[in-house]
Design a protein around this motif. Structure first.
Motif, PDB file in Angstrom:
ATOM      1  N   CYS A  17       0.773  -1.186   0.225  1.00 52.50           N
ATOM      2  CA  CYS A  17      -0.035   0.121   0.063  1.00 52.50           C
ATOM      3  C   CYS A  17       0.804   1.232   0.072  1.00 52.50           C
ATOM      4  CB  CYS A  17      -0.978   0.002   1.368  1.00 52.50           C
ATOM      5  SG  CYS A  17      -1.637   1.508   1.515  1.00 52.50           S
ATOM      6  N   THR A  49       0.178   4.212   0.685  1.00 52.20           N
ATOM      7  CA  THR A  49      -0.124   5.276   1.870  1.00 52.20           C
ATOM      8  C   THR A  49       0.458   4.910   2.937  1.00 52.20           C
ATOM      9  OG1 THR A  49      -2.381   5.175   0.969  1.00 52.20           O
ATOM     10  CG2 THR A  49      -2.078   6.416   3.200  1.00 52.20           C
ATOM     11  N   CYS A  50       0.575   3.656   3.461  1.00 53.11           N
ATOM     12  CA  CYS A  50       1.371   3.135   4.709  1.00 53.11           C
ATOM     13  C   CYS A  50       2.580   2.700   4.390  1.00 53.11           C
ATOM     14  CB  CYS A  50       0.149   2.485   5.425  1.00 53.11           C
ATOM     15  SG  CYS A  50      -0.271   1.041   4.548  1.00 53.11           S
ATOM     16  N   CYS A  92      -4.677   2.184   8.493  1.00 54.76           N
ATOM     17  CA  CYS A  92      -4.440   3.198   7.163  1.00 54.76           C
ATOM     18  C   CYS A  92      -5.574   3.164   6.540  1.00 54.76           C
ATOM     19  CB  CYS A  92      -3.487   2.311   6.211  1.00 54.76           C
ATOM     20  SG  CYS A  92      -3.480   2.704   4.532  1.00 54.76           S
ATOM     21  N   THR A 129      -6.433   3.693   3.151  1.00 51.88           N
ATOM     22  CA  THR A 129      -6.433   3.126   2.010  1.00 51.88           C
ATOM     23  C   THR A 129      -6.475   1.548   1.800  1.00 51.88           C
ATOM     24  OG1 THR A 129      -4.810   4.815   1.360  1.00 51.88           O
ATOM     25  CG2 THR A 129      -5.184   3.151  -0.316  1.00 51.88           C
ATOM     26  N   CYS A 130      -5.777   0.820   2.882  1.00 53.14           N
ATOM     27  CA  CYS A 130      -5.667  -0.607   2.479  1.00 53.14           C
ATOM     28  C   CYS A 130      -6.503  -1.260   3.717  1.00 53.14           C
ATOM     29  CB  CYS A 130      -4.217  -1.184   2.796  1.00 53.14           C
ATOM     30  SG  CYS A 130      -3.526  -0.637   4.310  1.00 53.14           S
TER      31      CYS A 130
HETATM   32 ZN    ZN Z   1      -2.240   1.055   3.686  1.00 50.57          ZN
END
Ligand code: ZN
Ligand code: ZN
Length: 382
Positions: A171, A173-174, A193, A195-196
């Motif tokens: 991911c 984002t993280c 997170c 996003t995921c």
């Molecule tokens: Zn993530």
């Protein structure tokens, strides 16, 4: 310290919609934000509590687990170490090993691994199955085939959630951590997170069969071994037979909650059984032998001593229930109930009247009860 109910923390009802949850969370988070409450000593703790509550309730899977099991759903595992369990049977028909728990409820889903945020997010739910059995089955133990609606690893993508060939990627984002940190004034707040969803991976090309979840709904048939000696409240854990994890995450456990039904003849108290047995007036007076049923389906002959009264107890050794983990068998207690004869023929009545005449020397009025009663009445007069 007991953990507070997540709905209570957010101040919403159990039926609250996602929107209502979000609203309630925002209001509470604002109210309790540590930046504004620097003089309130427990503001930070309460702020964290609100975050934790919302973190669970906003996630449909976690919310379902929480609604079903409460906080126990997220307190880690039976095995201590956590981590994925490899190689448990995933077939349609699995013969499961079982552990029996009849201890404190605290054992139930207690102590799984702690800390591991990513794996916790992906682990499948524990399932509960209520099983009602007969007392005679609890006596002998039984093999039971049960159908459990659950989710199993998706065979099309082997549980990865990715269309064949497409590997899940970390991911962005993280960076695969599953959590993001945000500076909020003085504090660094770590949260799942967005996003995921905490998995640390995203799938660009999700599997068409499972939509990227890596698991599909399915009924599973399990062959369960219920050991002799179980009682109402006994829990049997089938490790790894719960819901499949998300995208290949570890599988949850299945708990079978046993309920032993009341029996028309025997009452159970732990490993002992008791049974009321009617006995005729003549057998009770003259003595004799009666036949009593036993839980194994057989019968025992029992000597009734002459002059037995109603309520007399007799013990049949080792005719009770087996102890769950070995350690012997309980006893069966028989309680006699002397029956007064009814529907007498005139000849029987005649004999009983004659009997009555002959019994004047041992009628109840000479018993110790009536001696006490006489004393009581005399005492009232004076
Ligand atoms: Zn993530
Ligand atoms: Zn799939």
């Amino acid at each position: 310290m007991a953990k507070r109910d997540y709905y209570e923390i957010l101040g919403v009802g159990k039926g609250a919609s996602a929107d209502e949850l979000k609203k309630a969370y925002r209001a509470k988070a604002k109210e309790l934000h540590p930046d504004r409450n620097s003089d309130v000593p427990d503001a930070e703790a309460r702020f964290k509590e609100v975050n934790e509550a919302y973190d669970v309730l906003k996630d449909a899977d976690k919310k379902a687990a929480y609604d079903r099991f409460g906080h126990a759903a997220f307190e880690g595992g039976m095995g201590g170490g956590g981590g994925p369990r490899g190689g448990h049977p995933q077939g349609d028909f699995a013969s499961a090993f079982s552990d029996v728990f009849d201890d404190l409820f605290g054992d139930f889903m207690g102590g799984r691994g702690g800390g591991g945020g990513r794996q916790r997010a992906a682990r499948g739910s524990d399932l509960r199955y209520n099983l009602r059995i007969r007392l005679e089955d609890a006596y002998s133990g039984l093999q039971k085939t049960i159908n459990v609606p659950t989710s199993v690893s998706c065979s099309s993508c082997s549980g990865t959630g990715a269309e064949s060939g497409a590997e899940p990627t970390a991911c962005p984002t993280c960076s695969g951590m599953g959590k993001v940190r945000a500076q909020q004034g003085f504090f660094t707040v770590e949260r799942t997170c967005p996003t995921c969803g905490g998995l640390g991976q995203i799938i660009k090309n999700p599997c068409k069969v499972c939509g990227g979840a890596g698991r599909v709904e399915k009924d599973r048939t399990l062959n369960v071994n219920i050991p002799a000696g179980v009682e109402t409240g006994t829990r049997i854990r089938l490790a790894g037979e719960g819901e499949a994890g998300l995208r290949g995450g570890p599988t949850g456990d299945l708990y079978i909650f046993v309920e032993v039904m009341d029996h028309p003849i025997f009452q159970r108290e732990g490993v002992h059984l008791s049974c009321h047995v009617p006995v005729s007036m003549t057998t009770a007076a003259l003595g004799g032998e009666i036949e009593v049923p036993t839980i194994d389906g057989g019968r025992s002959r029992v000597k009734v001593p002459a002059g037995s009264q109603s309520g007399k107890q007799m013990r049949l050794r080792s005719k009770g229930m087996p102890a769950l983990r070995g350690g012997g068998t309980g006893d069966m207690f028989i309680e006699l109930a002397v029956e007064t004869p009814v529907n007498l023929t005139s000849r029987q009545k005649e004999l009983l009247r004659e009997f009555e005449k002959l019994s004047e020397h041992n009628n109840p009025e000479s018993s110790s009860f009536f001696t006490k009663v006489k004393g009581f009445w005399d005492g009232m007069k004076s």
